[in-house]
Design an enzyme around this catalytic site. Structure first.
Site: not given
Ligand code: GLC
Length: 799
Positions: A406, A409, A484
């Site tokens: 995650d 980017e 998200d």
């Molecule tokens: C980001 C991700 C989400 C995750 C969060 C905490 O917002 O996109 O999926 O739950 O981080 O790790």
């Protein structure tokens, strides 16, 4: 930024006339009087590559996107010229290169119609500020042309009339039309006059695409640096365009079958007792589930590759106990490494000099969940190797089965641009550059390193990785989700479009956070979203956890029953979904097909957004509004069975379809043979002793496939798979199924249960492999029968 408009071409520079032409096997070199070079490579009869330089020479040819196994070779190549132009002819295309200004026109080799034509063609602006060229391309938009693709854009499926930017961006609670979001996939298809082509602008800088927004008859694309370097693919079928692009940028290996099961996630399930409570509830309520996710709170202070001693004191034992109950554990790993001299991953990265640096030497410091962090330079092979090695304990020792990448980017908190500043340096596999060039591929290289780690330490089992950011080609290493999203009805529709768009952009293994990540769905929205989600290649509920629970039982009993019913359908359809994945992996065919991809000749499909085909034969259309008893939808041409009522409907029209909350509009193509498993609580729970084939009778012919193997491991790459091709033929009083089998794999079941829907005659005789059999012998009843798995020919007749 300077790049607001492509049209500001007053100061732009253009190629002048061609003064030199050279051919080097399949690469053609053109040079203009003002020292512009065009390198035109004929990769295949229908695939050309165009590369331009404005300084008389090219930099080293390097791309992260291109698959080393991409096909090459053509049947025909002829080059000639006349006064006006050079003419390159392949079996599929004719390409004109105009001598006066280097402009390009591409025509269909058979009927000589124009497919794609330069407007201004290649031009550029020298950017003092960027330190390089802004490279630009403009094409004539043909009459009635439509555009599709570009990865994850939360926009109308048809991109015409809009402008987009590709710059991977952390986009919490993005909305319809937010641009850019997490991914950068600079590939689109055009469709006009019944013919489709594609363009992949392989440039990892910030890229822009304008589809007739600025000027009605012009489509353009440009980049803030790098080369004008694009691939052109010709169909004329759009599916073939997508297949060619996917062949060039690659497909994943087959995932373990469990990865196609249902996944449950939340930010965050902790401590261990909470995780166990959730998994137990799945089993108690008999809702199938294969994977449980641990979000950032499983770590010690958000330090990657650590476990919270308080919440997860014995991870190995827990992961094993979960595995014994059929749950695969997937954990999150972010790129930011906490600055902490007591933390060995940080210390090692620092000692070995693996972290990204600013232009003048300091480390790239940024705030993410753990506080201030440094970030590995995943564009350095050595760093990827180190990163892969960090998974040893997690995978080999503790037994984690999947990793979730995650914030790649890369996301940085509390700074303008939400990411690295442009001066950060990257190795780019030996092509040192700034972040302007590496930004869009950073997440991809992280996922790649993660994939190699999992593959190494999980071997001979298959890895499972999921990433948020991606560039073209990332699909070779990992699955993905849309980031998200929000628990609204509009987002249900966006998720549908994004999954279709990603599939059309070569990235099929994708799904949304079912129910929405931000905010909270009500039971109805959750149920409608599950109905859609079970037909997406990746199927996971995830939520931010701020607003209450989002498990299948979090609403009321009616909703729980509906959710169970649809997850059960997914588990029944696993052999169908797996075959669809095989067709993606092996034949580069997208797993989901927007209607335009399914039938481009029917112009009604060009603007349809909600309906799509899952695999080749199941037509799906989610309900996008509350309190619905059904909806109007477009049924593509051909005959379709309503999945619930088995009524046959002839397509090519819009129609109302009933769908109370416990059903959804779902159709099966007439003639299809759909393989089904019994419902299992997780993949491998039951030994499959009989496979069901649902046959949807048709007057006419239809082909279906069934791919099977050990559902994990790599034996399939050595021939131990089974691929059955079913040819169905019906003619009113007779029906025949022929099976051709390939591969050495022996399936665990020994019979097929065959259910025939819509049979228009009463069966009097049955032949298996050309021998008459007694109807009792095959347990014939209500148009169902049981036949040994080895048959190659089944015939049912009215006499
Ligand atoms: C980001 C991700 C989400 C995750 C969060 C905490 O917002 O996109 O999926 O739950 O981080 O790790």
């Amino acid at each position: 930024m300077i790049l607001n408009t492509e049209l500001e071409y007053k100061g732009d520079l253009f190629p002048s006339s061609i003064i030199e032409y050279k051919k080097d096997v399949d690469v053609l070199h053109f040079t203009t009087a003002n020292n512009v070079k065009l390198q035109l490579t004929v990769l295949r009869d229908s695939v050309l590559r165009f590369r331009y330089s404005t300084v008389g020479k090219f930099n080293k040819d390097f791309s992260y996107a291109i698959d080393k196994n991409a096909s090459r070779g053509y049947n025909h190549l002829e080059i000639s010229d006349d006064e006006e132009k050079y003419i390159v002819t392949t079996a599929k295309l004719i390409c004109h290169i105009y001598k006066v200004d280097l402009r390009i026109s591409i025509l269909d080799a058979i009927d000589k119609t124009i497919i794609c034509q330069d407007e201004l063609g290649f031009h550029w602006e020298e950017s003092y500020e960027l330190g390089g060229d802004i490279v630009k391309m403009s094409k004539v938009a043909q009459n009635g042309e439509s555009y599709y693709g570009l990865g994850d854009k939360p926009e109308h499926i048809n991109l015409k009339g809009r402008r987009f930017e590709n710059w991977a961006t952390d986009s919490y609670a993005y909305g319809k039309n937010t641009d850019p979001i997490y991914k950068a996939i600079p590939f689109y298809t055009g469709l006009h006059n019944g013919k489709s082509y594609g363009i992949f602008f392989d440039n990892s800088f910030r890229t822009y695409f304008d589809f007739c927004q600025e000027r009605r008859n012009v489509t353009s694309f440009w980049a803030a640096g790098g080369e004008m370097n694009y691939y052109f693919f010709y169909g004329p079928k759009m599916e073939d365009v997508v297949v060619s692009y996917t062949d060039l940028t690659g497909t994943p290996e087959l995932p373990p079958l469990w990865a196609l099961g249902y996944h449950q996630c939340k930010w965050s399930y902790y401590p261990e007792s909470k995780v166990k409570e959730i998994t137990k509830k799945f089993r108690d309520l008999k809702i199938p589930c294969d994977a449980i996710y641990l979000d950032i709170d499983y770590m010690e202070g958000f330090r990657c590759f650590t476990w919270s001693k308080e919440y997860f004191p014995e991870p190995k034992r827990m992961v094993k106990e979960l595995a014994d109950d059929g749950f695969k554990t997937v954990v999150i790993i972010d790129p930011g490494i906490k600055i902490d001299m007591e933390y060995d991953v940080f210390r090692e990265g620092l000692e070995k000099d693996y972290f990204c640096k600013r232009a003048d030497g300091p480390y790239m410091k940024g705030k993410v969940w753990p506080g201030e962090c440094y970030f590995p330079d995943f564009t350095r092979p050595k760093v990827r190797e180190w990163w892969a090695g960090l998974f040893k304990e997690l995978i080999e020792d503790i037994g984690v089965k999947g990793v979730w990448n995650d914030m790649n980017e890369p996301a940085v908190m509390d700074v303008p641009g939400k990411s690295f500043p442009p001066d950060v340096r990257h190795d780019y596999d030996g092509n040192p550059c700034s972040h302007q060039k590496a930004h869009n591929i950073y997440g991809m290289q992280m996922a790649r390193a993660t994939y190699h780690g999992l593959k190494r330490f999980n071997y001979p089992k298959r890895p499972f990785v999921i990433t948020r950011s991606a560039y073209s080609g990332t699909q070779r290493y990992t699955s993905t989700w849309m980031g998200d999203n929000v628990a609204t009805w509009e987002h249900l529709q966006i998720a549908n479009i994004q999954a279709q768009r990603l599939a059309l952009s070569g990235f099929s293994f994708a799904g949304s956070d079912i129910g929405g990540f931000a905010e909270q769905p009500n039971g109805e929205l959750y149920a409608r979203w599950i109905q859609l989600g079970v037909f997406h290649p990746f199927c996971r509920t995830h939520s931010s956890g701020d607003h209450g629970d989002q498990e299948p039982w979090a609403f009321d009993d009616e909703i729980t029953d509906i959710v169970r019913k649809f997850i059960e359908i997914r588990y029944e359809l696993l052999p169908y979904l797996y075959t669809t994945f095989y067709q993606y992996y092996h034949d580069n065919v997208p797993m989901l097909k927007s209607l335009v991809l399914f039938d481009q000749e029917d112009t009604q499909t060009h603007y349809r957004t909600d309906e799509f085909i899952c695999g080749n034969q199941i037509l799906v259309c989610p309900i996008n509004e509350p309190n619905s008893k059904g909806r109007r939808m477009y049924i593509p041409r051909g005959e379709w069975y309503n999945y619930w009522t088995k009524e046959v409907i002839t397509g090519g029209k819009e129609t109302w379809v009933d769908a109370d909350l416990d059903t959804m509009p779902l159709f099966v193509k007439a003639g299809a043979i759909i393989p089904k498993f019994p419902v299992q609580q997780y993949v491998g729970e039951k030994e499959i002793t009989q496979l069901t084939l649902d046959v949807y009778y048709k007057d006419g012919k239809e082909d279906s496939e069934l791919y099977e193997d050990a559902n994990d491991g790599y034996d399939y790459t050595k021939g131990r798979y089974s691929l059955k091709k079913f040819n169905f033929a019906g003619n009113g009083d007779k029906m025949i199924i022929r099976i051709h089998k390939r591969g050495l794999f022996n399936t665990s079941y020994d019979t097929f249960k065959i259910n025939i829907h819509g049979l228009p005659f009463k069966v009097k005789s049955i032949k298996v492999d050309n021998e008459y059999v007694d109807l009792k012998e095959v347990k014939f009843k209500n148009n169902s029968l049981v036949v040994t798995k080895l048959f190659t020919n089944l015939q049912l007749k009215a006499d």
